[in-house]
Design an enzyme around this catalytic site. Structure first.
Site, PDB file in Angstrom:
ATOM      1  N   LYS A   1       0.856  -1.184   0.000  1.00 14.63           N
ATOM      2  CA  LYS A   1       0.000   0.000   0.000  1.00 14.63           C
ATOM      3  C   LYS A   1       0.890   1.230   0.000  1.00 14.63           C
ATOM      4  CE  LYS A   1      -4.516   0.843   0.218  1.00 14.63           C
ATOM      5  NZ  LYS A   1      -5.578   0.071  -0.441  1.00 14.63           N
TER       6      LYS A   1
ATOM      7  N   VAL B   1     -18.518   3.155  -3.667  1.00 12.75           N
ATOM      8  CA  VAL B   1     -18.809   1.808  -3.172  1.00 12.75           C
ATOM      9  C   VAL B   1     -20.133   1.755  -2.429  1.00 12.75           C
ATOM     10  CG1 VAL B   1     -18.022  -0.018  -1.616  1.00 12.75           C
ATOM     11  CG2 VAL B   1     -16.382   1.157  -3.088  1.00 12.75           C
TER      12      VAL B   1
END
Length: 353
Positions: A81, A186
């Site tokens: 990440k 989302v």
């Protein structure tokens, strides 16, 4: 010894690099948790942190989550990440994106980046001009890739249906009350899919106008961001930022199930036990929200190998998310261990730890 080595989230990361480019003003952290299964893949979060230590903690937690997510999704990739530290204005320039692309390229394929909070497809295109190790690029119709949001939402929708069947014994979401926290790409996607099935929806977002608009569109009810965790419902679906399931948050819940797409929902691992003790069934976030990385990693792997990227293959892989959740819940029921501990143990085994 650097202070972050004593962080519980350090967890034997293979490599953590702080990148600073004076010319562009870029400051970023790139964390590789595991490359046991393949190159470390995970998105880049563009965010303003009032304390750099919070940025480091975010990078460590998110990259470990990607190791677990990618392993549990059966993907031939590891976990990593990146976070880019923005100023208070949220300023993001092409020069910064170019410098970040150069930093990714310096990892020589060990890290593959993608979209995350604060990033766009256009940002990925700009980064891609400096490195090939990018996924989530614009895709032709019928091909994998592009915005991961709708695919993340698809997986969460399948996972919520599986949770309702397992916990409530219902084969349909019709009439089931779902409180959705976060109405971004989302959260709104999850809500729209549930609305088609006749679910009862309560929606919230830090942007109250956005929540109200989605609620009006879908025939749901909008409440404030402060109220949503206390709404009496069947399913609480967190789809905003993480670490909301702490002592206070869990005490406020009035639901049977927690199932949503936010990363790192548990403030600490022990909060999974608190949910379990309250009889609230938890869908481990990195299992239920894997749809987006399934899509973009498939696009990257196909591009790297020069093969076609049929979107139907992505849909088949996303449709396997409920089976993985079922395996976790069955083991949790049989052993009495909270579902997050069961999932972590499965993921750790997969990455050789």
């Amino acid at each position: 010894m650097p202070a972050f080595w004593s962080e519980p989230d350090w967890d034997e990361h293979e490599r953590v690099e702080v990148v600073h480019d004076r010319a562009s003003g870029l400051t970023a952290i790139i964390a590789l948790h595991s490359t046991h299964l393949g190159p470390a893949a995970g998105g880049t979060r563009f965010w303003h942190y009032d304390d750099p230590a919070k940025a480091m903690r975010d990078a460590l937690r998110l990259s470990r989550g990607m190791s677990y997510k990618n392993a549990m999704a059966g993907l031939p990739i590891g976990g990593g990440k990146a976070v880019v530290l923005l100023d208070k204005t949220g300023r993001k320039t092409q020069a910064m994106l170019h410098a970040f692309g150069d930093a990714v390229e310096a990892f020589d394929g060990r890290y593959v980046t993608a979209e995350d909070v604060g990033a766009t497809e256009d940002d990925m295109v700009t980064i891609h001009s400096r490195t090939q190790h990018v996924c989530g690029l614009p895709a032709d119709e019928g091909d994998a890739g592009g915005d991961p949001g709708p695919f993340t939402a698809m997986g969460i929708y399948h996972g919520i249906k599986a949770a309702i069947a397992h916990k409530l014994g219902k084969e349909t979401t019709k009439g089931v009350h779902v409180a959705v926290q976060g109405c971004g790409s989302v959260g709104s996607g999850v809500a729209r899919l549930l609305a088609k099935d006749g679910a009862q929806l309560t929606l919230s977002d830090i942007d109250e106008k956005r929540a109200a608009a989605v609620a009006e569109e879908l025939g749901g009810k909008a409440v404030s961001a402060e109220q949503v965790m206390g709404v009496e419902c069947d399913v609480f679906s967190p789809n905003a930022l993480g670490a909301i399931l702490d002592d206070e948050g869990i005490a406020r819940l009035d639901c049977a199930i927690v199932a949503g797409g936010a990363n790192n929902q548990l403030a600490r691992p022990e909060h999974g036990q608190q949910l379990h003790d309250r009889g609230i069934m938890y869908a481990p976030d990195y299992v239920i929200n894997a749809g987006g990385i399934i899509n973009v990693s498939y696009e990257y792997l196909c591009r790297r190998e020069g093969t076609s990227c049929d979107i139907n293959e992505v849909r088949k892989r996303i449709a396997q998310i409920p089976a993985r959740l079922e395996e976790i819940w069955r083991e949790s029921d049989a052993s009495g261990r909270p579902s997050n501990e069961v999932a972590d143990a499965m993921a750790q085994k997969l990455i050789g730890r």
